[in-house]
Design an enzyme around this catalytic site. Sequence first.
Site, short mmCIF file in Angstrom:
data_model
loop_
_atom_site.label_atom_id
_atom_site.label_comp_id
_atom_site.label_asym_id
_atom_site.label_seq_id
_atom_site.Cartn_x
_atom_site.Cartn_y
_atom_site.Cartn_z
N HIS A 813 0.85 -1.19 0.00
CA HIS A 813 0.00 0.00 0.00
C HIS A 813 0.89 1.24 0.00
CE1 HIS A 813 -3.18 -2.75 1.95
NE2 HIS A 813 -3.39 -2.65 0.65
N GLU A 816 1.39 3.83 2.82
CA GLU A 816 1.88 3.39 4.12
C GLU A 816 3.40 3.48 4.18
OE1 GLU A 816 -2.01 0.48 4.51
OE2 GLU A 816 -0.03 -0.45 4.42
N HIS A 910 3.00 -3.24 6.94
CA HIS A 910 1.95 -2.27 6.59
C HIS A 910 1.94 -1.10 7.56
CE1 HIS A 910 -0.70 -4.41 3.60
NE2 HIS A 910 0.15 -5.36 3.92
N GLU A 995 1.59 -4.29 11.35
CA GLU A 995 0.97 -2.98 11.21
C GLU A 995 1.69 -1.98 12.10
OE1 GLU A 995 -1.48 -2.21 9.22
OE2 GLU A 995 -2.56 -4.06 8.75
ZN ZN Z 1 -1.81 -1.74 4.32
#
Ligand code: ZN
Length: 1161
Positions: A813, A816, A910, A995
Amino acid sequence: MAEQEASGLQVLLSTLQSSQDKDVILNILSVLTNLLPLGTSRRIHYVISKGGSEALLQALATAARAEPPDHGTLLPLLRLLARVGQRDRKFGLKVQKAEATDIILSLARRNLGCHLHLTHCLWVLRVCASNVTTGTTLGINGAMELLFKVITPYSKRHVRTVRAAIEALAALLKSKSNSRRAVNKGYLGGLLRLYQDWHHKDVSNNYIYIRRALLLCLKHITNIQLGRETFLGSQGMEILFTSVQDCLPCKTLDPIINTAVQILRKCYPKEPLPVTTVGSSYSFPLPGKAKAESSCERSEGDYESDGEEETEKDLDHEDMESKEEDYDLETDVNKLRSRPVLDWPKEELVQYEAMCQELCHDFQELDSESEEEKSLEDRTESLFSTPSHFIPSATSVKHPNYRWKSQTVTEMGPDPGEKNFKIPRQSWTRTEKCRWNLIDEKRDIAEGAQDADSCEEEDPARSHTLTLRPLPKEAAWYKKMFCPDCEASISSSPGGRLESSDEVANLLEKHQREIPFHSPHFYMARAKCVKSIAGYKDLAFPDFWGHQPPPYSKPMLERKYGVQRDKVLDDVRRLIQPGDVTGRTVFDLDEPSPSSPGAPGCLKFFSKFESGNLRKAIQVREFEYDLIMNADVNSNQHHQWFYFEVRDMKLAVPYRFNIINCEKFNSQFNYGMQLVMYSVKEALQGRPRWFRAGYDICYYRNHYCCSAAAGGSTRGKCYYTLTFSIKFPHKDDVCYLAYHYPYTYSTMMSHLDILECSRNPKKVYWRQQTLCQTLGGNPCPLLTITAMPDSKKRDDLRQFYNRPYVFLMARVHPGESNASWVMKGTLEFLVSGDPIADLLRKCFIFKIVPMLNPDGVINGNHRCSLSGDDLNRQWLTPSSQLHPTIYHAKGLLYYLCSIGRAPLVFCDYHGHSQKNNVFLYGCSIKETLWQAGCMVDTAVITEDVGYRTLPKILDKVAPAFVMNSCSFLVEKSRESTARVVVWKEMGVLRSYTMESTYCGCSHGLYKGLQLGTQELEEMGSKFCLGLLILHLKSLPCSKKVMAQAALLLDLEEEITDRAQRSCSNSNLETDDEPPCGEEIDYNTDSCSDGEGDLELDREIQECLSWVEGEVEDEGVATEQTCSSKAPRGLYISSQPASDNRALPLRSTALGVYSGFKGSPA
Ligand SMILES: [Zn+2]
């Protein structure tokens, strides 16, 4: 005991329903009243669970039939009904079942003349109306007309009754059909006039609750479109806006201000975004597809939709949400357990053999120490060309032989000597000066030249010229800084850019401070080869110059009280006072030459550089700008990431920026997160850094929307504003603002260049290949990192070949960027001279794809690739044409599985925009089934809990990591993510998504602090340490490794202990949204009035004292004549009215209930 109580209570309730004896009923009511002290809900809920509401309603029906009505029974009964009813979520249904709506209405009608009785009836009416269906029935039967007879303009008489009537009306207006009826009868204008009247005449603010209740009526009535239109037509915006201005100075009027602001926001006429099309300014022709869907067609009247049908809103919103979440859980055991066979054709997989050459490398070169010293210039030159690695593409896939065409040899080069690589322990990151220019790396010059040729052959635009964004040469500070004695020559090139490399070199020579693992020259070289859709010609200064994290981390921003409503009022002022609004477009990606360029005193914007994202800037007022982000390429959504340049600012002026096309429902910007800023002037003064900036930050829903037809997805119909204010540090500076610390593709590529040459080739096996070309034609690098074998002896080679794999990826992504900083930390640690890194390399072979979505990163996307797809939703069936990086990453993983070398750990880095801390998502069958409430036959399902080991270790060794934030649930909506597919299809037990928050930490060492790049990089290195500990804990190790580990990790354990001690006193709760100064209302649809149970209780409490004849400001004298003559002492407390605490239990009256206190809640 509990049974005894329950049966006792049930006897009471059933007696209440059946008895005709007035004294019995009175006594039961008295006992119940005493049982249920005012202000607490626990016991009331218990009574409700035992059928209390039904019993009271039955008693009401009986009492109401009596002729003449027995007010001695009715009044305490109505009080109890009001208090019990407001806490009973099924009360409306029970009222309907008991057919009590008519009873209550006719009771109210009959008591129009007696305010005390009427007030009691109105309380119950209000509680009944909290159920939309019941409210609608009441409305049809004339409840609103009745109430409008009671509601009066400003008067000091009967205010309790007036208040009860307005509050009942507000409750009735929650029903949309009631609202429609009210608008058609002209009540809306009436309510506005009533509000104005009370507002003007209540000068001492004695009747705030009446004024607020009137606003609540307006709030509900404007939930329907007809209501909003009538409100606008009745000058509602002006009336409320003006009244709020009067209220602002007085803090006690906050309830009024807040409700009025909610109405103003909701009624602000909806508008489409001021852009020609919602689709991205950039489009990319896809292979095999005619045209990407995008563009938001406009049609008038399309923007409003109410969903006007009546719906039962009795379900608690939270319950609904958690139900939805649970619904998303994968509960099909067979699906969870299925391990699909490897179904890729062998001839497809064989191409990945070339990406695993470490498995067949014979290390013959370990002996031949042929030293070929290269000069510095050669070395730099060779770096500027892309090494020719095997690059599978859509076509080459079909011809596996292609892969042998050229191979990299970078990992084989003998090193010039150990001396250059003695990187001191503990200093491998920040203090270590990059030594690439000292290192000789064996790279064939001819090959380099060939690469450059082929690069040009393939695409002449490939290596284009880039210019560093021009600095404001006309500014005095620039002249002083760069050319104290040659002003003439500077001014001779007006508006000139830093075009010549001489000038750039000069700039660097004078000002560059060594930033570890960064080189402007390398950056520029890499950036030249980048292919972007817009054909970028400029370099953003921060990416070129580099970022050195500040030595401190910043606490989360404390939210200023009332900041949201101040901003919203400022927005509404545009409508009320349109003369103030400039509305001048000062930057537009779609229209390169803006209509009014270079207006004096106005900021200048720019975003056409790598990772840049700003589509349009509109000057609203002198120091206020509306900004619009560009959608992801080939899409019309995913607005979140922004990164742009701004210049020509004044000093010490607060500029307000509004990013008006955000899409997420809520944002960490509401909870202390700041954006980041980079000042060129600061950088040139020796502080080259991104730092957290902005104040008065908040995030709320605005009046812009996209037509329902064009939204594409169910959400994205309305937009949110991120607003912030900034005072720039210098006058006439060039500054950059971004959502989060930028990390471009070129940053990554040049970082890899530097890492490659800063490593010790004797110890570090490093191989950089190209996983594949992206759609946009940019190479997606694949790294292999491990330790060189100790020698080419058989045992050493066997140890080398047999090391388990760890597969890491990041940045699927593009928005990010935090994931890239974490990856940077991982990579720097992995190639470092740190003895732990040394040991770790001997334990694993690392396969790393540091940027899975280069095109997205380059073109300033937030979520998708050039195909407009979220690449982390393509893992089930990636397309080699549309999703090449996913296709080949999965292919490589499949290949590893097919040769029995599935990775021990898989982790995809992420960033998380809603939660704090750093944490892992993993996969567990059992935890998923448990969470979903499924029966789990533990005998049938056996599951290795090894997936929990790594997060537990990280919780101990990484200060930003929080185990409690982790989750191991498998959601259906995530079935096509890397984590779930690698877990399920390749059977990797330890398959994770890591994350990292954009904001900060709620626990541990960094509690209350916003994360900077330093903390993110530290996370990346601590992840490596975690892997080593995992290895030691879970896998058999050689004695040698264990001995080394024991030596190293003792020290590390000490560090761990220390870290633990410092955070042990924080008790863990998973609260990601800390409370802030004001109630955050980002959703104007909220049906809640923000009143607790306590408010009605208070009214009733006050009324009790009124009944008892305490001093009153109204004409109670006449009313007391009709008040109850019942023996009040028995059931009415003598507590003073000012005391809102619970009434004490009377043990005498309770009898068998003395044990009630311990009853279940
Ligand atoms: Zn992500």
